[in-house]
Design a protein around this motif. Structure first.
Motif, PDB file in Angstrom:
ATOM      1  N   GLU A 184      51.311   0.055  52.634  1.00 59.50           N
ATOM      2  CA  GLU A 184      51.307   1.285  51.838  1.00 59.50           C
ATOM      3  C   GLU A 184      50.336   1.142  50.662  1.00 59.50           C
ATOM      4  N   THR A 185      50.016   2.291  50.072  1.00 50.19           N
ATOM      5  CA  THR A 185      49.135   2.321  48.903  1.00 50.19           C
ATOM      6  C   THR A 185      49.947   2.723  47.685  1.00 50.19           C
ATOM      7  N   VAL A 186      49.830   1.921  46.617  1.00 47.74           N
ATOM      8  CA  VAL A 186      50.571   2.184  45.394  1.00 47.74           C
ATOM      9  C   VAL A 186      49.610   2.245  44.208  1.00 47.74           C
ATOM     10  N   VAL A 187      49.816   3.226  43.350  1.00 49.49           N
ATOM     11  CA  VAL A 187      49.087   3.317  42.083  1.00 49.49           C
ATOM     12  C   VAL A 187      49.904   2.594  41.027  1.00 49.49           C
ATOM     13  N   VAL A 188      49.278   1.675  40.301  1.00 50.97           N
ATOM     14  CA  VAL A 188      49.924   0.987  39.188  1.00 50.97           C
ATOM     15  C   VAL A 188      49.235   1.436  37.911  1.00 50.97           C
ATOM     16  N   ALA A 189      50.017   1.974  36.961  1.00 50.54           N
ATOM     17  CA  ALA A 189      49.419   2.515  35.747  1.00 50.54           C
ATOM     18  C   ALA A 189      50.387   2.459  34.567  1.00 50.54           C
ATOM     19  N   PRO A 190      49.884   2.154  33.373  1.00 52.26           N
ATOM     20  CA  PRO A 190      48.603   1.508  33.144  1.00 52.26           C
ATOM     21  C   PRO A 190      48.651   0.071  33.670  1.00 52.26           C
ATOM     22  N   ALA A 191      47.537  -0.420  34.203  1.00 52.90           N
ATOM     23  CA  ALA A 191      47.533  -1.714  34.892  1.00 52.90           C
ATOM     24  C   ALA A 191      46.926  -2.839  34.064  1.00 52.90           C
ATOM     25  N   THR A 192      46.515  -2.542  32.834  1.00 57.88           N
ATOM     26  CA  THR A 192      45.743  -3.537  32.090  1.00 57.88           C
ATOM     27  C   THR A 192      46.559  -4.324  31.076  1.00 57.88           C
ATOM     28  N   ALA A 193      47.855  -4.037  30.946  1.00 58.46           N
ATOM     29  CA  ALA A 193      48.709  -4.831  30.053  1.00 58.46           C
ATOM     30  C   ALA A 193      49.542  -5.794  30.894  1.00 58.46           C
ATOM     31  N   ASN A 194      50.518  -6.450  30.272  1.00 60.41           N
ATOM     32  CA  ASN A 194      51.254  -7.513  30.961  1.00 60.41           C
ATOM     33  C   ASN A 194      51.995  -7.040  32.201  1.00 60.41           C
ATOM     34  N   PRO A 266      53.519   2.472  27.867  1.00 57.85           N
ATOM     35  CA  PRO A 266      54.073   1.935  26.622  1.00 57.85           C
ATOM     36  C   PRO A 266      54.452   3.048  25.662  1.00 57.85           C
ATOM     37  N   PRO A 267      55.374   2.769  24.724  1.00 61.17           N
ATOM     38  CA  PRO A 267      55.870   3.831  23.838  1.00 61.17           C
ATOM     39  C   PRO A 267      54.791   4.541  23.027  1.00 61.17           C
ATOM     40  N   HIS A 268      53.732   3.827  22.635  1.00 59.75           N
ATOM     41  CA  HIS A 268      52.749   4.440  21.738  1.00 59.75           C
ATOM     42  C   HIS A 268      51.822   5.429  22.439  1.00 59.75           C
ATOM     43  N   VAL A 269      51.870   5.503  23.780  1.00 61.33           N
ATOM     44  CA  VAL A 269      51.083   6.512  24.501  1.00 61.33           C
ATOM     45  C   VAL A 269      51.994   7.289  25.447  1.00 61.33           C
ATOM     46  N   SER A 270      53.173   7.615  24.949  1.00 60.26           N
ATOM     47  CA  SER A 270      54.203   8.227  25.796  1.00 60.26           C
ATOM     48  C   SER A 270      53.811   9.601  26.332  1.00 60.26           C
ATOM     49  N   VAL A 288      57.975   7.530  42.957  1.00 58.74           N
ATOM     50  CA  VAL A 288      57.495   7.086  41.651  1.00 58.74           C
ATOM     51  C   VAL A 288      58.573   6.229  41.001  1.00 58.74           C
ATOM     52  N   SER A 289      58.208   5.013  40.606  1.00 58.98           N
ATOM     53  CA  SER A 289      59.107   4.156  39.840  1.00 58.98           C
ATOM     54  C   SER A 289      58.733   4.256  38.372  1.00 58.98           C
ATOM     55  N   LEU A 290      59.673   4.728  37.569  1.00 56.58           N
ATOM     56  CA  LEU A 290      59.442   4.933  36.140  1.00 56.58           C
ATOM     57  C   LEU A 290      60.075   3.780  35.369  1.00 56.58           C
ATOM     58  N   MET A 291      59.235   2.876  34.859  1.00 53.98           N
ATOM     59  CA  MET A 291      59.721   1.725  34.113  1.00 53.98           C
ATOM     60  C   MET A 291      59.194   1.723  32.682  1.00 53.98           C
ATOM     61  N   GLY A 292      58.510   2.803  32.302  1.00 49.66           N
ATOM     62  CA  GLY A 292      57.938   2.896  30.962  1.00 49.66           C
ATOM     63  C   GLY A 292      58.544   4.025  30.148  1.00 49.66           C
ATOM     64  N   TRP A 293      57.712   4.638  29.305  1.00 53.91           N
ATOM     65  CA  TRP A 293      58.206   5.609  28.320  1.00 53.91           C
ATOM     66  C   TRP A 293      57.435   6.914  28.402  1.00 53.91           C
ATOM     67  N   ASN A 294      57.111   7.371  29.605  1.00 53.34           N
ATOM     68  CA  ASN A 294      56.312   8.580  29.729  1.00 53.34           C
ATOM     69  C   ASN A 294      57.176   9.824  29.571  1.00 53.34           C
ATOM     70  N   GLU A 295      56.756  10.715  28.683  1.00 52.93           N
ATOM     71  CA  GLU A 295      57.553  11.902  28.373  1.00 52.93           C
ATOM     72  C   GLU A 295      57.216  13.107  29.263  1.00 52.93           C
ATOM     73  N   GLY A 296      56.004  13.151  29.802  1.00 51.55           N
ATOM     74  CA  GLY A 296      55.600  14.334  30.557  1.00 51.55           C
ATOM     75  C   GLY A 296      55.470  14.038  32.036  1.00 51.55           C
TER      76      GLY A 296
END
Length: 370
Positions: A184-194, A266-270, A288-296
């Motif tokens: 399968e194909t998965v989008v990882v975002a944002p992918a540049t932090a830990n 991350p919280p600062h770009v929610s 979609v797996s939501l493991m961050g802090w996205n508000e929209g």
């Protein structure tokens, strides 16, 4: 081995936010039912723990407290109800604490007290301290045996490098929760932090094609180079996020069918629109797996294309067991293609936390060696 445990040991203790940490000699905890005493070899440091312990994130936890997160060490004593673990065994010590009679009461050890009265009781009265110490008392069920001859012998991992699994496991929990399949194909975002970077490496190890999204073009290039160096047959693409919802969606669609998304906003770009962009690009029935802090999150395809949105906190115990099997099977890269670990003594905690805040992204880890 229990008789060799010292009466006191060194630990990194936070009495107050204002005073910061101090290395102290504190009483070594005593083993009891349901617990193990572990001599810590390597203790992880998360990139944002500096902000946790200086008050920047305003997380609630009792004080005084020994700081920490997950660790690796050797069992030195076991409660009378232990039937599988053995003294001297190398174990992964997981930081995610769950109540034994109510799994809704959970928290991340020494970082946040959780959201329920039960979790607050546990961190206050039972499992308070983290693993930035020579010895730690931990729940038996949070100790996971590691095949040391296989991992450190045949595969050549160091104990400190194995601790990178504390990042990889979080991503694995999200990917397994949405049942990502090989091919399968998965989008990882944002992918540049830990955690995003760990998500890329984990998804590749699971046999998926990965599209890594991020704002930092240089870090995206490093990510792709590291993945292909460690896994030459990997299928990895990158997309630089522009902040334009539909333009980024079109960039993703150019790669064809997309099955899933793993989000670590991350919280600062929610309010970042990247999750919406990814949802626009998903196939019908995508996950979609939501493991961050996205508000929209809500865009027409969520309903129109039967998109499943799943929140996930950390992982399940069985996820850890399965992940360790993957690691022991040799499905991950090795050496510097796996992780670049910077190691510090407890006395150098200020520098360690500062370095952890900067030494981020795929294949990077900072740890204490107590």
């Amino acid at each position: 081995m229990a008789s060799n445990i010292p009466a006191k040991h060194r630990a990194l203790v936070l009495d107050t936010i204002e005073d910061g940490f101090h290395v102290k000699n504190i009483p070594t905890p005593q083993v009891g039912p349901g617990s193990a005493i572990v001599r810590i070899t390597a203790a992880g440091i998360i990139s944002y723990q500096r902000e946790v312990y200086n008050g920047g994130r305003a997380y609630n936890f009792p004080k005084p407290i020994v700081g920490g997160v997950s660790a690796i060490g050797r069992v030195v004593a076991l409660g009378p109800d232990s039937t599988a673990l053995k003294p001297g065994q190398l174990v992964y010590v997981d930081c995610f604490i769950r109540s034994r009679d109510n799994p809704d009461d959970n928290y991340v050890s020494a970082i946040h007290e959780g959201l329920s009265e039960g979790s607050k009781k546990l961190i206050r009265d039972v499992w308070r301290d983290g693993n930035w110490a020579e010895y730690a008392k931990v729940p038996l069920e949070n100790c996971f045996a590691l095949n040391e001859p296989r991992l450190c012998g045949t595969l050549g991992y160091s104990v400190h490098d194995l601790l990178y699994m504390c990042h990889l496991l979080v991503a694995y929990g999200g990917l397994r929760d949405i049942k990502l399949e090989p091919g399968e194909t998965v989008v990882v975002a944002p992918a540049t932090a830990n955690y995003g970077g760990a998500g890329v490496m984990t998804a590749i190890a699971m046999g998926a094609r990965v599209i890594a999204m991020g704002r930092n073009e240089k870090e995206l290039a490093r990510l792709k180079e590291l993945v292909l160096r460690g896994s030459p047959n990997a299928s990895i693409e990158t997309v630089e996020m522009t902040g334009d919802e539909m333009a980024d969606a079109a960039a993703l669609k150019a790669f064809g069918t997309i099955d899933a998304v793993l989000d670590f906003t991350p919280p600062h770009v929610s309010k970042s629109p990247h999750v919406k962009s990814a949802i626009w690009a998903l196939r019908r029935g995508g996950r979609v797996s939501l493991m961050g802090w996205n508000e929209g999150l809500m865009v027409p395809p969520v309903i129109g294309k039967d998109i499943a949105l799943k929140g996930k906190l950390m992982y399940e115990r069985q996820d850890i067991v399965q992940f360790i099997k993957m690691l022991e099977m040799g499905l991950f890269p090795r050496g510097r293609n796996f992780v670049d670990t910077k190691v510090f003594q407890l006395e150098d905690w200020k520098e360690a936390l500062d370095v952890a805040a900067e030494h981020t992204g795929i294949g990077r880890l900072v740890a204490f060696t107590p």
